[in-house]
Enzyme design. Sequence first.
Site, PDB file in Angstrom:
ATOM      1  N   HIS A 425       0.818  -1.212   0.000  1.00  0.00           N
ATOM      2  CA  HIS A 425       0.000   0.000   0.000  1.00  0.00           C
ATOM      3  C   HIS A 425       0.855   1.267   0.000  1.00  0.00           C
ATOM      4  O   HIS A 425       0.615   2.197  -0.774  1.00  0.00           O
ATOM      5  CB  HIS A 425      -0.937   0.015   1.210  1.00  0.00           C
ATOM      6  CG  HIS A 425      -1.763   1.260   1.311  1.00  0.00           C
ATOM      7  ND1 HIS A 425      -1.382   2.355   2.054  1.00  0.00           N
ATOM      8  CD2 HIS A 425      -2.940   1.589   0.725  1.00  0.00           C
ATOM      9  CE1 HIS A 425      -2.294   3.296   1.927  1.00  0.00           C
ATOM     10  NE2 HIS A 425      -3.250   2.860   1.137  1.00  0.00           N
ATOM     11  N   ARG A 519      -8.874   3.187  -9.319  1.00  0.00           N
ATOM     12  CA  ARG A 519      -9.337   2.325  -8.236  1.00  0.00           C
ATOM     13  C   ARG A 519     -10.440   2.991  -7.422  1.00  0.00           C
ATOM     14  O   ARG A 519     -10.262   4.095  -6.912  1.00  0.00           O
ATOM     15  CB  ARG A 519      -8.162   1.985  -7.303  1.00  0.00           C
ATOM     16  CG  ARG A 519      -7.000   1.270  -7.962  1.00  0.00           C
ATOM     17  CD  ARG A 519      -5.892   1.059  -6.931  1.00  0.00           C
ATOM     18  NE  ARG A 519      -4.774   0.317  -7.477  1.00  0.00           N
ATOM     19  CZ  ARG A 519      -3.727   0.883  -8.074  1.00  0.00           C
ATOM     20  NH1 ARG A 519      -3.679   2.192  -8.193  1.00  0.00           N
ATOM     21  NH2 ARG A 519      -2.748   0.140  -8.555  1.00  0.00           N
ATOM     22  N   ARG A 587     -11.989   0.296 -11.972  1.00  0.00           N
ATOM     23  CA  ARG A 587     -12.058  -1.027 -11.371  1.00  0.00           C
ATOM     24  C   ARG A 587     -12.981  -0.988 -10.154  1.00  0.00           C
ATOM     25  O   ARG A 587     -12.833  -0.130  -9.277  1.00  0.00           O
ATOM     26  CB  ARG A 587     -10.668  -1.494 -10.940  1.00  0.00           C
ATOM     27  CG  ARG A 587     -10.620  -2.961 -10.503  1.00  0.00           C
ATOM     28  CD  ARG A 587      -9.228  -3.346 -10.045  1.00  0.00           C
ATOM     29  NE  ARG A 587      -8.906  -2.738  -8.754  1.00  0.00           N
ATOM     30  CZ  ARG A 587      -7.693  -2.800  -8.193  1.00  0.00           C
ATOM     31  NH1 ARG A 587      -6.709  -3.423  -8.810  1.00  0.00           N
ATOM     32  NH2 ARG A 587      -7.481  -2.231  -7.021  1.00  0.00           N
ATOM     33  N   GLU A 689      -5.242 -11.498 -13.503  1.00  0.00           N
ATOM     34  CA  GLU A 689      -4.284 -11.447 -12.409  1.00  0.00           C
ATOM     35  C   GLU A 689      -4.209 -12.768 -11.646  1.00  0.00           C
ATOM     36  O   GLU A 689      -3.512 -12.858 -10.634  1.00  0.00           O
ATOM     37  CB  GLU A 689      -4.653 -10.304 -11.455  1.00  0.00           C
ATOM     38  CG  GLU A 689      -6.083 -10.350 -10.948  1.00  0.00           C
ATOM     39  CD  GLU A 689      -6.486  -9.089 -10.206  1.00  0.00           C
ATOM     40  OE1 GLU A 689      -5.587  -8.306  -9.832  1.00  0.00           O
ATOM     41  OE2 GLU A 689      -7.693  -8.870 -10.010  1.00  0.00           O
ATOM     42  N   SER A 711      -0.167  -7.354 -13.107  1.00  0.00           N
ATOM     43  CA  SER A 711       1.095  -8.081 -12.902  1.00  0.00           C
ATOM     44  C   SER A 711       1.439  -8.264 -11.431  1.00  0.00           C
ATOM     45  O   SER A 711       2.170  -9.193 -11.070  1.00  0.00           O
ATOM     46  CB  SER A 711       2.241  -7.370 -13.638  1.00  0.00           C
ATOM     47  OG  SER A 711       2.402  -6.053 -13.152  1.00  0.00           O
ATOM     48  N   ASN A 712       0.913  -7.402 -10.558  1.00  0.00           N
ATOM     49  CA  ASN A 712       1.216  -7.532  -9.133  1.00  0.00           C
ATOM     50  C   ASN A 712       0.687  -8.854  -8.581  1.00  0.00           C
ATOM     51  O   ASN A 712       1.427  -9.662  -8.010  1.00  0.00           O
ATOM     52  CB  ASN A 712       0.600  -6.365  -8.350  1.00  0.00           C
ATOM     53  CG  ASN A 712       1.141  -5.020  -8.781  1.00  0.00           C
ATOM     54  OD1 ASN A 712       2.155  -4.937  -9.452  1.00  0.00           O
ATOM     55  ND2 ASN A 712       0.463  -3.958  -8.396  1.00  0.00           N
ATOM     56  N   ASP A 713      -0.638  -9.064  -8.724  1.00  0.00           N
ATOM     57  CA  ASP A 713      -1.228 -10.300  -8.206  1.00  0.00           C
ATOM     58  C   ASP A 713      -0.826 -11.514  -9.039  1.00  0.00           C
ATOM     59  O   ASP A 713      -0.684 -12.619  -8.499  1.00  0.00           O
ATOM     60  CB  ASP A 713      -2.754 -10.184  -8.160  1.00  0.00           C
ATOM     61  CG  ASP A 713      -3.246  -9.549  -6.875  1.00  0.00           C
ATOM     62  OD1 ASP A 713      -2.659  -9.837  -5.814  1.00  0.00           O
ATOM     63  OD2 ASP A 713      -4.199  -8.754  -6.925  1.00  0.00           O
ATOM     64  N   CYS A 760      -2.079  -3.035 -16.352  1.00  0.00           N
ATOM     65  CA  CYS A 760      -2.145  -1.921 -15.398  1.00  0.00           C
ATOM     66  C   CYS A 760      -1.310  -2.202 -14.162  1.00  0.00           C
ATOM     67  O   CYS A 760      -1.358  -1.457 -13.190  1.00  0.00           O
ATOM     68  CB  CYS A 760      -3.591  -1.642 -15.002  1.00  0.00           C
ATOM     69  SG  CYS A 760      -4.428  -3.030 -14.209  1.00  0.00           S
TER      70      CYS A 760
END
Length: 808
Positions: A425, A519, A587, A689, A711-713, A760
């Site tokens: 975060h 977001r 999103r 994801e 790509s993060n998750d 994203c």
Amino acid sequence: MISSNYIKFFQDITIKDVPLVGGKNASLGEMYKNLSDQGIKVPNGFATTASAYNYFLEQTNLRENIKKILDGLNIKDVTDLAGRGAAVRKLIVAAEFPSDLSQAILEAYKKLSAEYFLNLKSKIANQKFLHVAVRSSATAEDLPDASFAGQQETFLNISREKELLLAVKKCLASLFTNRAISYRVDKGFNHFKIALSVGVQKMIRSDLAASGVVFTIDTESGFANTVLVSSIYGLGENIVQGKVNPDEFYVFKPTKTIISRSISRKKIKMVYNANSKHPVKDVKVPVSQQCRQSITDEQVLKLADWARQIEKHYGRAMDIEWALDGRENELYIIQARPETIHSVRDYSVIEEYVLEKKNNKILSTGRSVGNRIGAGTANRIMDIKDIAKFKPGQVLVTDMTDPDWEPIMKIASAIVTDKGGRTCHAAIVSRELGVPCVVGTGDVSRKVKTGRAITVSCAEGDLGFIYEGKLPFKINKTSIKNLSAGWQAKKTKIMMNIGSPEIAFQASFIPNDGVGLAREEFIINDQIKIHPLALINYAKLKDKSAKKKIAELTIGYKDKKQYFIDKLAQGLAIIAAAFYPKDVIIRFSDFKTNEYANLIGGAAYEPVEGNPMIGWRGASRYYSPQFKPAFELECAAMKKAREEMKLTNLKAMVPFCRTTAEAEQVIKIMADNGLKRGFNGFELYCMVEIPSNVILAEEFAKLFDGFSIGSNDLTQLTLGVDRDSALVSQVYDENNEAVKKLIKQAIAAAKKTGTKIGICGQAPSDFPEFAQFLVACGIDSISLNPDTVIKTTLAILETEKKAKSISA
């Protein structure tokens, strides 16, 4: 016969007469003469001229006496400045007008009064004199770059000849207020090359209704597609004086709709006073009216329409004052001047931060976020209850952040944390805010205490450094003005990740093809603050503390659900408007259970999960009986922004959708709530994801209009790494071949099915070579954090250029 040398009525004045009657009066005359036929109402009036001012000074020998008083003035000595300024003003007020000048002013006043009384069916009971506003208007024929706004006085509700002459003299004297004297000395202006015109204008009875200000541009960012309307009860001076926080409305010019409103608590209002020595006074607003909207939506839209016409007439952004007459229920424009306050960041340069002097005293290191440098005094805050102790410009030192910390993150010069990886975060938010941040240090909160001066450097690669002391650094700027030609020719769309609506207007100046990810969590956390189920079940809430907080936040809303819908819709609308008519992909909410529990009233509706990152989140919440009513509020907000606010460039995206069965359930709920794919151009995207999204990409493509790779998750779930854990952060790597293979497979599936696909996630923002890999795979769009758009775009253009030369 009224001397035209001393007096000019508005009908005889144009904007070319600034040297004669000053900027304010020239503008009033211009509008009265040229815009009245377009339906814009401007109260009539007259202006004393620069010649009248100079004549007054000459006939009374004031000029020479003022020069003597000001001789040897030291403006750095506040006491000296105040004493001399008061002496000059007293001298001017004590002087008598030449009889022919006072007669000209009074004759003009009588003529103005007669005009208005003649137009009334019957004279207002007991009113012998017209109520007027008396305003200063500085002239500066030889000083085109001077700005005299706010330096001179205004007097309201003047209604007798004696009071009028005194008010005119006080206006003339206000050319020598302390601030005006100091300003001219600082600028090297000759006090006597500036004259003062006084405008006398019919008062609008806004004391019985409302008044305010309109800007034809966003004053903070310079975004030109909005009109900002501010409004309070009573006379408008309380806005100027800062006594009352106004209601604020953003009207979007292309759609002519209100896209945002903020209704303040207006405890007082300024009204007429029968005492001629104090012609106005403040009175309390009844409690029942304090939080009501001070003007109607129709009046807001009418003011915005007039503002657009005035802006078009002058050919520039304008700062406009208006008043609503409580007797007539009619709107009037009472002033208009060029907007001069806002400054717009120059987005035609690339910024590079470089330490000019390094310090061997490295206090700690961690993962760098962004590429900036920040320095300041450390403030170690380890608990959310202590965030009120944080001051602007300090460096936030903490264990880890969550959405509740964002208010102080926005004002920090830098952020450093013990825990977290590059996609935690603290990292995500600091990137979007443009605040340098170092995460996952493991020990910074033990090594750095409150009050210590430190420098946080993210400009030295992947490793971020916390140095002892405030170190000097510089910012190298590179022009990107030549980017425009390459931008038009590029094949890959470059979009942006936008968090808070607060940065949307400013971010829109960066070259872009729209927003690839916005977001909802930012809007819900920062602006709504309340768990949606707590609003839905407000009457049944048992938590008295939460219920009290909700009542305070939702004042004016009988239906608490509507508060959520309105606030979310407005946040979505601001982002959509900033990039209109380009696509803006919103999103739906993707809070984890622990994050939702932190919202007001949230603890009662959220389970405690061992690993919320892969628990009850995303699509699985939307169709569950427990959360479905809350998701329907999100749908209602999206529908409102698209249909009522006419922002049809908004697209929706479903996060963390594990199976096609989940997708089908969510799509049905959306359709039942007015969000049907294909209707009025509505498109629905799915986050890719989860490995299942890639493996079954062709099946998911049948249900969605587009994909966006997270790509993060995807990295987390492919490598089995908790992306919030510093203990295994060295394993987390978007460049891992397994991750890249899945991404390449997803892009290929999208191409096969004709489905739009972008990314994203964080990787292309952090690694230009990763963006180049995506381009080589044929991705349609890449969504980046605002501060990395230019750097990554240049890398993408180079990749496309090489690919083109090879194919040729």
